[in-house]
Design an enzyme around this catalytic site. Structure first.
Site, PDB file in Angstrom:
ATOM      1  N   GLY A  45       0.818  -1.073   0.160  1.00 35.12           N
ATOM      2  CA  GLY A  45      -0.047   0.170  -0.072  1.00 35.12           C
ATOM      3  C   GLY A  45       0.838   1.310  -0.019  1.00 35.12           C
ATOM      4  O   GLY A  45       0.207   2.354  -0.485  1.00 35.12           O
ATOM      5  N   ASP A 104      -4.676   2.508  11.063  1.00 35.62           N
ATOM      6  CA  ASP A 104      -6.229   2.164  11.639  1.00 35.62           C
ATOM      7  C   ASP A 104      -6.054   1.642  12.990  1.00 35.62           C
ATOM      8  O   ASP A 104      -5.856   2.343  13.844  1.00 35.62           O
ATOM      9  CB  ASP A 104      -6.800   0.975  10.498  1.00 35.62           C
ATOM     10  CG  ASP A 104      -8.484   0.980  10.679  1.00 35.62           C
ATOM     11  OD1 ASP A 104      -8.830   1.646  11.860  1.00 35.62           O
ATOM     12  OD2 ASP A 104      -8.824   0.159  10.233  1.00 35.62           O
ATOM     13  N   VAL A 154     -10.881   3.602   2.046  1.00 38.31           N
ATOM     14  CA  VAL A 154     -10.563   4.303   0.950  1.00 38.31           C
ATOM     15  C   VAL A 154      -9.601   3.702   0.015  1.00 38.31           C
ATOM     16  O   VAL A 154      -8.895   2.544   0.364  1.00 38.31           O
ATOM     17  CB  VAL A 154      -9.949   5.660   1.675  1.00 38.31           C
ATOM     18  CG1 VAL A 154     -10.974   6.582   2.249  1.00 38.31           C
ATOM     19  CG2 VAL A 154      -8.584   5.465   2.322  1.00 38.31           C
ATOM     20  N   ASP A 160      -5.562  -0.233  -1.950  1.00 41.60           N
ATOM     21  CA  ASP A 160      -6.355  -1.024  -2.609  1.00 41.60           C
ATOM     22  C   ASP A 160      -7.670  -1.634  -2.209  1.00 41.60           C
ATOM     23  O   ASP A 160      -7.840  -1.548  -0.890  1.00 41.60           O
ATOM     24  CB  ASP A 160      -5.424  -2.141  -3.032  1.00 41.60           C
ATOM     25  CG  ASP A 160      -5.382  -3.141  -1.949  1.00 41.60           C
ATOM     26  OD1 ASP A 160      -5.130  -2.746  -0.890  1.00 41.60           O
ATOM     27  OD2 ASP A 160      -5.920  -4.367  -2.122  1.00 41.60           O
ATOM     28  N   ARG A 166      -5.022   0.825  -7.039  1.00 43.73           N
ATOM     29  CA  ARG A 166      -4.013   1.531  -6.365  1.00 43.73           C
ATOM     30  C   ARG A 166      -3.523   2.683  -7.237  1.00 43.73           C
ATOM     31  O   ARG A 166      -2.699   3.625  -6.851  1.00 43.73           O
ATOM     32  CB  ARG A 166      -2.751   0.444  -6.299  1.00 43.73           C
ATOM     33  CG  ARG A 166      -3.180  -0.693  -5.232  1.00 43.73           C
ATOM     34  CD  ARG A 166      -1.730  -1.607  -5.074  1.00 43.73           C
ATOM     35  NE  ARG A 166      -2.083  -2.785  -4.500  1.00 43.73           N
ATOM     36  CZ  ARG A 166      -2.216  -2.935  -3.105  1.00 43.73           C
ATOM     37  NH1 ARG A 166      -2.159  -1.930  -2.472  1.00 43.73           N
ATOM     38  NH2 ARG A 166      -2.382  -4.171  -2.571  1.00 43.73           N
TER      39      ARG A 166
HETATM   40  P1  IMP Z   1      -4.101  -1.640  10.897  1.00 38.49           P
HETATM   41  O1  IMP Z   1      -3.201  -2.708  11.021  1.00 38.49           O
HETATM   42  O2  IMP Z   1      -5.659  -1.607  11.280  1.00 38.49           O
HETATM   43  O3  IMP Z   1      -3.813  -0.294  11.521  1.00 38.49           O
HETATM   44  O4  IMP Z   1      -4.257  -1.499   9.125  1.00 38.49           O
HETATM   45  C1  IMP Z   1      -3.407  -0.864   8.744  1.00 38.49           C
HETATM   46  C2  IMP Z   1      -3.448  -1.706   6.935  1.00 38.49           C
HETATM   47  O5  IMP Z   1      -4.462  -2.124   6.604  1.00 38.49           O
HETATM   48  C3  IMP Z   1      -2.623  -0.737   6.021  1.00 38.49           C
HETATM   49  O6  IMP Z   1      -1.499  -1.034   6.229  1.00 38.49           O
HETATM   50  C4  IMP Z   1      -3.589  -0.937   4.858  1.00 38.49           C
HETATM   51  O7  IMP Z   1      -2.733  -1.833   3.986  1.00 38.49           O
HETATM   52  C5  IMP Z   1      -4.883  -1.666   5.390  1.00 38.49           C
HETATM   53  N1  IMP Z   1      -6.011  -0.750   5.460  1.00 38.49           N
HETATM   54  C6  IMP Z   1      -6.506  -0.146   6.535  1.00 38.49           C
HETATM   55  N2  IMP Z   1      -7.371   0.767   6.151  1.00 38.49           N
HETATM   56  C7  IMP Z   1      -7.598   0.668   4.794  1.00 38.49           C
HETATM   57  C8  IMP Z   1      -8.466   1.309   3.652  1.00 38.49           C
HETATM   58  O8  IMP Z   1      -9.469   2.135   3.995  1.00 38.49           O
HETATM   59  N3  IMP Z   1      -8.099   1.150   2.369  1.00 38.49           N
HETATM   60  C9  IMP Z   1      -7.214   0.308   2.082  1.00 38.49           C
HETATM   61  N4  IMP Z   1      -6.517  -0.462   2.978  1.00 38.49           N
HETATM   62  C10 IMP Z   1      -6.556  -0.247   4.165  1.00 38.49           C
HETATM   63 MG    MG Z   2      -0.756  -2.215   4.206  1.00 39.10          MG
END
Ligand code: IMP
Ligand code: MG
Length: 180
Positions: A45, A104, A154, A160, A166
């Protein structure tokens, strides 16, 4: 592809302006880094953000790559982060800046941080382009943040859905019927 977009959240121009500012903030912190700065982008990403960011950095730097998958397939619901490719390159005694597209829950960054710390970098900070609101405590926070956004799934500028979108130049929300 553009027909799948319901709404543009951040225009390409806005993103570029903010990435340039972030590069300034990052340069100010690392301008005297004598061991050299090593950026660790979390694939896939972060690739577009990384490509734009590093071209705005005036100092010498290196890359070491790591690939983590959180949303395998057509889903907007996060799974436990999975290591697809281990860290490439040497980071011992280097100033390391982790780069990710979006923060996130913080599980991805927490996982990668502990993998990096095992290799004894000199310092470790984190830059993310986007940050979503989170209820409760995240296991990690980011040192550099491009934009705080709403709690929406998003795509674009590297992010993606099912590995598509992307290549959108902006950050957008998809039509909801595509994400069931
Ligand atoms: P976390 O581990 O919950 O902080 O999520 C982070 C990872 O989830 C990021 O590296 C993204 O690859 C993916 N991600 C989180 N939210 C989104 C989104 O809204 N769109 C696309 N990928 C997301
Ligand atoms: Mg990621």
């Amino acid at each position: 592809m553009q027909d799948d977009v319901e709404r543009i959240l951040l225009e390409a121009g806005q993103i570029h302006a903010r990435v340039r500012e972030l590069a300034g903030e990052i340069s100010a912190v690392y301008e005297n880094s004598d061991t050299g700065l090593t950026l660790v982008p979390i694939l896939s990403g972060s690739i577009i953000f990384l490509a734009d960011l590093i071209r705005e950095l005036p100092m010498k730097m290196r890359l070491a790559l790591i690939h983590i998958s959180t949303y395998p397939g057509a889903t907007t619901r996060a799974k436990e982060p999975r290591t697809v490719m281990e860290l490439t390159g040497n980071i011992a005694d280097r100033d390391v800046l982790l780069v990710d597209d979006i923060l996130d829950s913080g599980r991805t960054l927490a996982r990668v941080r502990s993998m990096i710390l095992e290799r004894r970098p000199r310092s470790l900070r984190t830059a993310v382009l986007l940050r979503k609101p989170f209820h409760g405590m995240r296991p990690v926070e980011a040192d550099f943040v491009g934009f705080d956004i709403e709690d929406l799934f998003v795509v674009g500028y590297g992010l993606d859905f099912d590995d598509h979108y992307r290549n959108l130049p902006h950050i957008a929300v998809l039509r909801s019927e595509l994400m069931t």
